[in-house]
Design an enzyme around this catalytic site. Structure first.
Site, PDB file in Angstrom:
ATOM      1  N   ARG A  96      18.952  -0.984  -8.034  1.00 52.48           N
ATOM      2  CA  ARG A  96      18.787  -0.861  -9.518  1.00 52.48           C
ATOM      3  C   ARG A  96      17.798  -0.749  -9.877  1.00 52.48           C
ATOM      4  NH1 ARG A  96      22.676  -6.347  -9.500  1.00 52.48           N
ATOM      5  NH2 ARG A  96      22.604  -5.504 -11.413  1.00 52.48           N
ATOM      6  N   GLU A 118      17.049 -14.644   2.875  1.00 47.96           N
ATOM      7  CA  GLU A 118      17.335 -14.418   1.641  1.00 47.96           C
ATOM      8  C   GLU A 118      18.371 -13.582   0.982  1.00 47.96           C
ATOM      9  OE1 GLU A 118      13.946 -12.755  -0.624  1.00 47.96           O
ATOM     10  OE2 GLU A 118      14.996 -12.074  -2.146  1.00 47.96           O
ATOM     11  N   TYR A 178      29.386  -6.848  -8.195  1.00 49.69           N
ATOM     12  CA  TYR A 178      28.983  -8.380  -7.133  1.00 49.69           C
ATOM     13  C   TYR A 178      31.001  -8.458  -6.795  1.00 49.69           C
ATOM     14  CZ  TYR A 178      25.198  -8.821 -10.000  1.00 49.69           C
ATOM     15  OH  TYR A 178      23.700  -9.012  -9.923  1.00 49.69           O
ATOM     16  N   ASN A 227      24.372 -17.634 -13.031  1.00 51.06           N
ATOM     17  CA  ASN A 227      25.406 -16.624 -13.389  1.00 51.06           C
ATOM     18  C   ASN A 227      26.231 -16.450 -12.176  1.00 51.06           C
ATOM     19  OD1 ASN A 227      24.949 -15.899 -16.134  1.00 51.06           O
ATOM     20  ND2 ASN A 227      22.591 -15.052 -15.327  1.00 51.06           N
ATOM     21  N   ARG A 232      32.388 -11.513 -13.359  1.00 47.98           N
ATOM     22  CA  ARG A 232      31.162 -11.090 -13.484  1.00 47.98           C
ATOM     23  C   ARG A 232      30.372  -8.913 -12.992  1.00 47.98           C
ATOM     24  NH1 ARG A 232      25.358 -12.248 -10.750  1.00 47.98           N
ATOM     25  NH2 ARG A 232      24.019 -11.127 -12.053  1.00 47.98           N
ATOM     26  N   ALA A 247      18.896 -13.788 -10.661  1.00 48.38           N
ATOM     27  CA  ALA A 247      17.364 -13.240 -11.205  1.00 48.38           C
ATOM     28  C   ALA A 247      16.004 -14.401 -11.356  1.00 48.38           C
ATOM     29  CB  ALA A 247      18.036 -13.435 -13.528  1.00 48.38           C
ATOM     30  N   HIS A 268      21.236 -11.185  -0.892  1.00 54.94           N
ATOM     31  CA  HIS A 268      21.432 -10.108  -2.762  1.00 54.94           C
ATOM     32  C   HIS A 268      23.126 -10.152  -2.235  1.00 54.94           C
ATOM     33  CE1 HIS A 268      18.009 -11.831  -3.828  1.00 54.94           C
ATOM     34  NE2 HIS A 268      17.710 -11.259  -3.624  1.00 54.94           N
ATOM     35  N   SER A 305      24.718  -7.317  -4.053  1.00 56.96           N
ATOM     36  CA  SER A 305      23.632  -5.143  -4.439  1.00 56.96           C
ATOM     37  C   SER A 305      22.779  -5.400  -3.621  1.00 56.96           C
ATOM     38  CB  SER A 305      24.179  -6.064  -6.261  1.00 56.96           C
ATOM     39  OG  SER A 305      22.729  -6.095  -6.504  1.00 56.96           O
ATOM     40  N   ASP A 348       7.455 -21.525  -4.095  1.00 55.58           N
ATOM     41  CA  ASP A 348       6.785 -22.733  -4.162  1.00 55.58           C
ATOM     42  C   ASP A 348       7.137 -23.997  -3.370  1.00 55.58           C
ATOM     43  OD1 ASP A 348       4.739 -21.190  -4.420  1.00 55.58           O
ATOM     44  OD2 ASP A 348       3.909 -23.315  -6.724  1.00 55.58           O
TER      45      ASP A 348
HETATM   46  C1  DQA Z   1      22.013 -10.645  -7.464  1.00 58.23           C
HETATM   47  C2  DQA Z   1      20.860  -9.877  -7.760  1.00 58.23           C
HETATM   48  C3  DQA Z   1      19.798 -10.435  -8.981  1.00 58.23           C
HETATM   49  O1  DQA Z   1      19.247  -8.636  -9.662  1.00 58.23           O
HETATM   50  C4  DQA Z   1      20.206 -10.467 -10.419  1.00 58.23           C
HETATM   51  O2  DQA Z   1      20.202 -10.466 -10.747  1.00 58.23           O
HETATM   52  C5  DQA Z   1      22.153 -11.263  -9.481  1.00 58.23           C
HETATM   53  C6  DQA Z   1      22.312 -11.215  -8.434  1.00 58.23           C
HETATM   54  C7  DQA Z   1      22.706 -10.131  -6.542  1.00 58.23           C
HETATM   55  O3  DQA Z   1      23.329 -10.891  -6.015  1.00 58.23           O
HETATM   56  O4  DQA Z   1      22.657  -8.865  -5.687  1.00 58.23           O
HETATM   57  O5  DQA Z   1      22.281 -12.012 -11.076  1.00 58.23           O
HETATM   58  O6  DQA Z   1      21.112 -11.857  -6.728  1.00 58.23           O
END
Ligand code: DQA
Length: 149
Positions: free
Chosen positions: A110, A101, A25, A13, A20, A80, A103, A105, A90
């Protein structure tokens, strides 16, 4: 000479970024994000490749390829799949470089199902809630970590 190669992976997505749920976002597109990252990477002598997929297996294949092509670090927003994918965890466990990593948001603000991340078990660093600037922060961490290595 290149300082190294970094791979940026975007999960499902995220191809819709900019349209979106912009209240969550933002309005920047994925191309905006990737172009800004590539600019910073090149300025610092790094090669940056990016890849988005809506398919778990394709993300796993990209991680496997990174094991073999000299990639030193992966910046991943598993979207997600963060909350569901033991398979991506893995694959990352089989990658020897650094993993950050991201994100966009603040997932901790949330729904509770977003509070758990399989990928965090492997990540060297986790950035959440900085918007698309989080990718820039992750790239800065990659560059700095290599500088200190
Ligand atoms: C996300 C947060 C996830 O929970 C969500 O499913 C996303 C985007 C973020 O960038 O904030 O698709 O990874």
């Amino acid at each position: 000479m290149s300082q190294g190669k970094v791979l940026v992976l975007h999960g499902p997505n995220l191809n819709l970024l900019g349209t979106r749920q912009p209240e969550i976002y933002g309005y920047e597109t994925l191309d905006d994000v990737d172009n800004a990252l590539r600019e910073k990477a090149v300025l610092n002598g790094w090669e940056l490749n990016s890849f988005q997929s809506n398919h778990e297996g394709e993300l796993i294949d990209a991680i496997h390829a990174a094991r073999l092509d000299g990639t030193l670090a992966i910046i991943i927003n598993p979207a997600a799949y963060t909350h569901t994918s033991v398979a991506i965890l893995d694959a990352l466990n089989a990658f020897e470089g650094r993993v950050f990593e991201v994100h966009i948001s603040n997932v901790h603000q949330r729904e509770s199902f977003r509070h758990h991340s399989y990928v965090s078990l492997r990540a060297d660093g986790v950035i959440a809630g900085l918007g698309t600037q989080g990718y820039q922060a992750a790239l800065a961490a990659v560059i700095e970590a290599q500088r200190q290595a």
